[in-house]
Motif scaffolding. Structure first.
Motif, PDB file in Angstrom:
ATOM      1  N   ILE A   1      62.146 122.015  28.094  1.00 40.91           N
ATOM      2  CA  ILE A   1      62.425 123.185  29.195  1.00 40.91           C
ATOM      3  C   ILE A   1      61.150 123.850  29.561  1.00 40.91           C
ATOM      4  O   ILE A   1      60.891 124.109  30.751  1.00 40.91           O
ATOM      5  CB  ILE A   1      63.551 124.036  28.972  1.00 40.91           C
ATOM      6  CG1 ILE A   1      65.064 123.191  28.667  1.00 40.91           C
ATOM      7  CG2 ILE A   1      63.703 125.162  29.726  1.00 40.91           C
ATOM      8  CD1 ILE A   1      66.018 124.156  28.925  1.00 40.91           C
TER       9      ILE A   1
ATOM     10  N   GLY B   1      57.485 122.768  36.936  1.00 40.53           N
ATOM     11  CA  GLY B   1      58.143 123.142  38.073  1.00 40.53           C
ATOM     12  C   GLY B   1      57.791 124.375  38.886  1.00 40.53           C
ATOM     13  O   GLY B   1      57.671 124.264  39.893  1.00 40.53           O
TER      14      GLY B   1
ATOM     15  N   LEU C   1      56.759 124.086  42.680  1.00 40.08           N
ATOM     16  CA  LEU C   1      57.176 125.183  43.639  1.00 40.08           C
ATOM     17  C   LEU C   1      56.095 125.723  44.300  1.00 40.08           C
ATOM     18  O   LEU C   1      56.366 126.284  45.744  1.00 40.08           O
ATOM     19  CB  LEU C   1      58.098 126.199  42.682  1.00 40.08           C
ATOM     20  CG  LEU C   1      58.954 127.229  43.336  1.00 40.08           C
ATOM     21  CD1 LEU C   1      60.073 126.071  44.057  1.00 40.08           C
ATOM     22  CD2 LEU C   1      59.673 128.027  42.380  1.00 40.08           C
TER      23      LEU C   1
ATOM     24  N   LYS D   1      55.230 115.575  39.979  1.00 35.97           N
ATOM     25  CA  LYS D   1      56.575 115.189  40.036  1.00 35.97           C
ATOM     26  C   LYS D   1      57.064 114.026  39.102  1.00 35.97           C
ATOM     27  O   LYS D   1      57.861 113.955  38.392  1.00 35.97           O
ATOM     28  CB  LYS D   1      57.195 114.757  41.561  1.00 35.97           C
ATOM     29  CG  LYS D   1      57.272 115.986  42.507  1.00 35.97           C
ATOM     30  CD  LYS D   1      57.502 115.579  43.738  1.00 35.97           C
ATOM     31  CE  LYS D   1      57.703 116.950  44.594  1.00 35.97           C
ATOM     32  NZ  LYS D   1      57.815 116.649  46.059  1.00 35.97           N
TER      33      LYS D   1
ATOM     34  N   HIS E   1      57.017 115.680  35.886  1.00 36.18           N
ATOM     35  CA  HIS E   1      58.094 116.337  35.608  1.00 36.18           C
ATOM     36  C   HIS E   1      59.298 115.665  35.236  1.00 36.18           C
ATOM     37  O   HIS E   1      60.280 115.697  34.529  1.00 36.18           O
ATOM     38  CB  HIS E   1      58.150 117.195  36.920  1.00 36.18           C
ATOM     39  CG  HIS E   1      59.379 118.487  36.976  1.00 36.18           C
ATOM     40  ND1 HIS E   1      59.353 119.491  36.281  1.00 36.18           N
ATOM     41  CD2 HIS E   1      60.686 118.188  37.353  1.00 36.18           C
ATOM     42  CE1 HIS E   1      60.481 120.045  36.651  1.00 36.18           C
ATOM     43  NE2 HIS E   1      61.604 119.242  37.175  1.00 36.18           N
ATOM     44  N   VAL E   2      59.502 114.511  36.092  1.00 36.02           N
ATOM     45  CA  VAL E   2      60.609 113.639  36.046  1.00 36.02           C
ATOM     46  C   VAL E   2      60.592 112.913  34.468  1.00 36.02           C
ATOM     47  O   VAL E   2      61.523 112.820  34.030  1.00 36.02           O
ATOM     48  CB  VAL E   2      60.681 112.614  37.145  1.00 36.02           C
ATOM     49  CG1 VAL E   2      61.337 111.233  36.628  1.00 36.02           C
ATOM     50  CG2 VAL E   2      61.039 113.325  38.455  1.00 36.02           C
TER      51      VAL E   2
ATOM     52  N   GLY F   1      61.635 115.143  32.108  1.00 32.37           N
ATOM     53  CA  GLY F   1      62.960 115.414  32.592  1.00 32.37           C
ATOM     54  C   GLY F   1      64.187 114.245  31.875  1.00 32.37           C
ATOM     55  O   GLY F   1      65.321 114.840  31.752  1.00 32.37           O
ATOM     56  N   TYR F   2      63.470 113.113  31.946  1.00 34.77           N
ATOM     57  CA  TYR F   2      64.326 112.262  31.282  1.00 34.77           C
ATOM     58  C   TYR F   2      64.693 112.687  29.953  1.00 34.77           C
ATOM     59  O   TYR F   2      65.791 112.385  29.264  1.00 34.77           O
ATOM     60  CB  TYR F   2      63.657 110.767  31.339  1.00 34.77           C
ATOM     61  CG  TYR F   2      63.664 110.078  32.600  1.00 34.77           C
ATOM     62  CD1 TYR F   2      64.629 110.036  33.468  1.00 34.77           C
ATOM     63  CD2 TYR F   2      62.522 109.494  32.981  1.00 34.77           C
ATOM     64  CE1 TYR F   2      64.677 109.500  34.903  1.00 34.77           C
ATOM     65  CE2 TYR F   2      62.451 108.599  34.357  1.00 34.77           C
ATOM     66  CZ  TYR F   2      63.543 108.854  35.242  1.00 34.77           C
ATOM     67  OH  TYR F   2      63.411 108.256  36.501  1.00 34.77           O
TER      68      TYR F   2
ATOM     69  N   ALA G   1      69.894 118.578  35.156  1.00 36.71           N
ATOM     70  CA  ALA G   1      69.937 117.345  34.715  1.00 36.71           C
ATOM     71  C   ALA G   1      70.525 116.488  35.869  1.00 36.71           C
ATOM     72  O   ALA G   1      69.857 115.596  36.451  1.00 36.71           O
ATOM     73  CB  ALA G   1      70.560 116.875  33.408  1.00 36.71           C
TER      74      ALA G   1
ATOM     75  N   LEU H   1      68.001 114.115  38.591  1.00 42.12           N
ATOM     76  CA  LEU H   1      68.187 112.517  38.725  1.00 42.12           C
ATOM     77  C   LEU H   1      68.437 112.267  40.063  1.00 42.12           C
ATOM     78  O   LEU H   1      67.594 111.159  40.604  1.00 42.12           O
ATOM     79  CB  LEU H   1      69.275 112.276  37.801  1.00 42.12           C
ATOM     80  CG  LEU H   1      68.902 112.443  36.100  1.00 42.12           C
ATOM     81  CD1 LEU H   1      69.987 111.980  35.371  1.00 42.12           C
ATOM     82  CD2 LEU H   1      67.525 111.327  35.704  1.00 42.12           C
TER      83      LEU H   1
ATOM     84  N   ILE I   1      68.322 120.082  46.101  1.00 42.98           N
ATOM     85  CA  ILE I   1      67.137 120.791  45.784  1.00 42.98           C
ATOM     86  C   ILE I   1      67.671 122.368  45.660  1.00 42.98           C
ATOM     87  O   ILE I   1      67.144 123.072  44.793  1.00 42.98           O
ATOM     88  CB  ILE I   1      66.172 120.664  46.945  1.00 42.98           C
ATOM     89  CG1 ILE I   1      64.734 121.446  46.374  1.00 42.98           C
ATOM     90  CG2 ILE I   1      66.468 121.079  48.054  1.00 42.98           C
ATOM     91  CD1 ILE I   1      63.897 120.473  45.707  1.00 42.98           C
TER      92      ILE I   1
ATOM     93  N   HIS J   1      68.993 123.103  42.248  1.00 40.76           N
ATOM     94  CA  HIS J   1      67.849 122.639  41.388  1.00 40.76           C
ATOM     95  C   HIS J   1      66.954 123.971  41.216  1.00 40.76           C
ATOM     96  O   HIS J   1      66.754 124.416  40.100  1.00 40.76           O
ATOM     97  CB  HIS J   1      67.208 121.449  41.660  1.00 40.76           C
ATOM     98  CG  HIS J   1      66.282 120.904  40.505  1.00 40.76           C
ATOM     99  ND1 HIS J   1      67.004 120.269  39.376  1.00 40.76           N
ATOM    100  CD2 HIS J   1      64.815 121.084  40.185  1.00 40.76           C
ATOM    101  CE1 HIS J   1      65.982 119.721  38.703  1.00 40.76           C
ATOM    102  NE2 HIS J   1      64.868 120.164  38.939  1.00 40.76           N
TER     103      HIS J   1
ATOM    104  N   PHE K   1      67.278 126.722  38.123  1.00 45.61           N
ATOM    105  CA  PHE K   1      65.879 126.996  37.387  1.00 45.61           C
ATOM    106  C   PHE K   1      65.945 128.776  37.397  1.00 45.61           C
ATOM    107  O   PHE K   1      65.666 129.085  36.431  1.00 45.61           O
ATOM    108  CB  PHE K   1      65.000 126.640  38.421  1.00 45.61           C
ATOM    109  CG  PHE K   1      63.513 127.088  37.957  1.00 45.61           C
ATOM    110  CD1 PHE K   1      63.045 126.655  36.843  1.00 45.61           C
ATOM    111  CD2 PHE K   1      63.066 127.828  39.241  1.00 45.61           C
ATOM    112  CE1 PHE K   1      61.631 127.339  36.582  1.00 45.61           C
ATOM    113  CE2 PHE K   1      61.599 128.454  38.876  1.00 45.61           C
ATOM    114  CZ  PHE K   1      60.964 128.299  37.703  1.00 45.61           C
TER     115      PHE K   1
END
Ligand code: HEM
Length: 235
Positions: free
Chosen positions: A24, A31, A35, A51, A54-55, A58-59, A128, A132, A186, A189, A193
């Motif tokens: 996190i 993130g 942003l 990205k 981040h992804v 994120g996984y 999450a 995705l 978005i 998300h 956040f």
């Protein structure tokens, strides 16, 4: 006070907790850069790289969360939803009692902790799930990337030509429809956040207050699994 060492947190829960903390923190930092990409003058290639990073983190975050939710259903200890969430009869009475009586001690989460865990798990699940979808619609990453890329391709046989920020093989109308579809995700998300930015410091503050009150070694307990509780802890 006469205390005893009690094993409270199982190994999977402790691993989940610290993987979650690290993931996190990384996701928040990356993130925040995404942003503020315009202000920071980040190029399109830079954005795709951020990205992708981040992804990737994120996984790890999403898989870790998924495993945690499974443990919530099948676990046998304090990781079980029944023992950690505030959705049962008499919870509000328990919460009032907790705030009125400074000497209550709990093996698992205290009632305020249960509320916090429920709120954090909810926001993390929103992050999450929406993340995705965004990964699929933005950089065409799994699990939905192939589906979205196909949905906007002019030539389905050349779907691999579809790349982030490129118009090659992209049907403009279908692309616009896909961007409209992703809008609520978005929004979710970004708001989840902001929610986490509020809840995380509150969670840390709650742990500090509870530790000063109970003195049961809460923080090291999330490493060793052991809490030091008075001989007869009330649930
Ligand atoms: C607690 C976890 C997470 C936090 C705090 C977080 C935070 C953020 C933030 C602040 C942004 C910038 C939003 C914007 O550009 O307007 C963002 C964008 C993004 N996030 Fe996450 N995120 C998390 C989890 C995930 C996960 C699990 C995935 C997917 C595996 C993911 C995928 C994305 C993608 C693809 C974007 C770019 C969206 C875009 O700007 O078009 N995120 N995230």
């Amino acid at each position: 006070m006469n205390r005893e060492a009690i094993k409270v947190w199982s190994a999977p829960i402790r691993v989940f907790h610290w993987v979650n903390v690290i993931a996190i923190l990384l996701l928040i930092v990356i993130g925040l850069i995404i942003l503020n990409g315009k202000t920071l003058g980040i190029t399109s290639d830079g954005k795709v790289l951020l990205k992708t990073l981040h992804v990737t983190v994120g996984y790890v975050f999403a898989l870790n969360l998924f495993v945690r939710l499974i443990f919530g259903l099948i676990g046998s200890g304090y990781e079980r939803f029944g023992k950690m969430l505030p959705f049962y009869q008499g919870f509000s009475r328990e919460l009032m009692h907790f705030f009125r009586n400074k000497d209550t001690v709990h093996k698992g989460h205290n009632p305020a902790g249960k509320l916090m865990i429920a709120a954090m798990l909810l926001l993390m699940s929103v992050q999450a799930a929406s993340g995705l979808i965004l990964a699929g619609t933005d950089i065409y990453y799994p699990p939905f990337g192939n589906y979205f890329a196909k949905s906007i391709a002019v030539d389905q046989a050349q779907v691999q030509q579809i790349r982030p920020y490129s118009k090659e093989n992209v049907n403009v109308q279908k692309y616009k429809a896909m961007r409209a579809f992703r809008k609520p995700f978005i929004t979710a998300h970004v708001y989840a956040f902001y929610g986490l930015l509020i809840l995380i410091p509150l969670h840390v503050a709650g742990v500090i207050v509870a530790e000063r009150r109970e003195k049961s070694a809460l923080v090291s307990g999330m490493i060793s699994g052991i809490k030091y509780l008075p001989k007869k802890p009330k649930e």
